[in-house]
Design a protein around this motif. Structure first.
Motif, short mmCIF file in Angstrom:
data_model
loop_
_atom_site.label_atom_id
_atom_site.label_comp_id
_atom_site.label_asym_id
_atom_site.label_seq_id
_atom_site.Cartn_x
_atom_site.Cartn_y
_atom_site.Cartn_z
N GLY A 90 79.76 64.50 64.29
CA GLY A 90 80.32 65.79 65.09
C GLY A 90 79.53 65.98 66.34
N PHE A 91 79.70 66.85 67.00
CA PHE A 91 79.10 67.20 68.28
C PHE A 91 77.80 67.91 68.11
N GLY A 92 76.85 67.70 69.06
CA GLY A 92 75.40 68.57 68.61
C GLY A 92 74.33 67.91 68.60
N LYS A 93 73.54 68.19 67.93
CA LYS A 93 72.12 67.56 67.71
C LYS A 93 72.20 66.41 66.79
N PRO A 94 72.95 66.36 65.70
CA PRO A 94 72.70 65.30 64.58
C PRO A 94 73.14 63.89 65.38
N PRO A 95 74.26 63.58 66.06
CA PRO A 95 74.49 62.26 66.75
C PRO A 95 73.19 61.90 67.76
N VAL A 96 72.91 62.79 68.31
CA VAL A 96 71.75 62.47 69.29
C VAL A 96 70.38 61.90 68.76
N VAL A 97 70.21 62.79 67.50
CA VAL A 97 69.07 62.18 66.84
C VAL A 97 69.28 60.89 66.29
N VAL A 98 70.34 60.57 65.74
CA VAL A 98 70.68 59.10 65.10
C VAL A 98 70.81 58.22 66.28
N ALA A 99 71.39 58.48 67.50
CA ALA A 99 71.43 57.61 68.72
C ALA A 99 69.82 57.23 69.09
N LEU A 100 69.13 58.32 69.19
CA LEU A 100 67.86 58.10 69.89
C LEU A 100 67.06 57.47 68.82
N ALA A 101 67.13 57.42 67.50
CA ALA A 101 66.47 56.88 66.29
C ALA A 101 66.77 55.27 66.55
N VAL A 102 68.06 55.07 66.75
CA VAL A 102 68.47 53.47 66.80
C VAL A 102 67.54 52.83 68.32
#
Length: 243
Positions: A90-102
């Protein structure tokens, strides 16, 4: 009366206490930015360090490390931020964290592998001669000696993630990028100073993280290794200058 230029507007915006303390102000956004960045780097460490250290311990997989690093570097972070919100994250912080982790994986993985592979083989042989198992050699000998390399990878990944986390505003993920996004929403003529102030805050935070982690890296690096790295850096500088 002559209107202020963007730099004057940025200084005026930064000097307004309400822009710091109001809900959604600088302090709130700074906390979000640090949380997102820390979570992303931590997730990257959990994934990259064990793989890199095990491949380095096993003495194979160098081409795999290069392949993974190149693949993750080839994926634009903005593309991940566009795709991941459409998944279960979904939107919000989780996808941001995963994308930046990659985005954080390549330096973490490469330095973990290099750190273990650079250890003197005689140290491994001595540990095995004392009856240590493979896991014990990795945990008691290789891991402590690889710490300076792990710190270097952590430093690089952290600075990259902090600087890139401003893109979180594209998916309503919070962080200092929201200040820049809100400025664009007002238009350049009105929000130009806010845009410039937000960019300045992101750059300043990245430089502060770089400075702090540079000190940490120096502290965890033994003096002989510091001198060896310094000599290598000087040789590289001389070679570059003479090229």
């Amino acid at each position: 009366m002559r209107s202020e230029n963007p730099i004057q507007q940025a200084l005026t915006w930064l000097n307004d206490p309400l822009n710091w303390t109001n809900p959604g102000g600088i302090l709130d956004r700074l906390g979000e930015h640090l949380w997102i960045s820390a979570a992303a780097v931590a997730l990257g460490c959990v994934v990259a360090w064990p793989i890199g250290m095990w491949l380095g311990h096993a003495g194979r997989g160098g081409s795999l490390v290069v392949l993974i690093s190149n693949l993750t570097l080839a994926i634009p972070t903005i593309a991940l931020l566009t795709i991941l919100p459409l998944t279960f994250l979904g939107f919000g912080k989780p996808p941001v964290v995963v994308a930046l982790a990659v985005f954080a994986v390549p330096p973490l993985l490469a330095n973990a592998y290099t750190g273990v592979r650079s250890i003197d083989p005689e140290a491994r042989d001595a540990a095995r001669g004392m009856g240590l198992s493979g896991w014990q050699v990795l945990g008691r000998v290789e891991l402590p000696l690889a710490v300076p390399y792990l710190a270097a990878g952590f430093r690089t990944a952290s600075v990259q993630v902090v600087a890139t986390a401003a893109l979180a505003s594209f998916v309503n993920g919070g962080g200092l990028g929201q200040i820049i996004s809100a400025g664009f929403g007002l238009g350049i003529s009105v929000g130009g100073g806010q845009i410039l102030a937000g960019g300045f805050l992101v750059a300043l935070l990245a430089m502060l993280v770089e400075a702090v982690l540079a000190v940490v890296e120096r502290v965890v690096t033994p003096k002989p290794l510091r001198k060896a790295r310094g000599r290598a850096a000087r040789r590289a500088a001389v070679a570059t200058g003479s090229a």
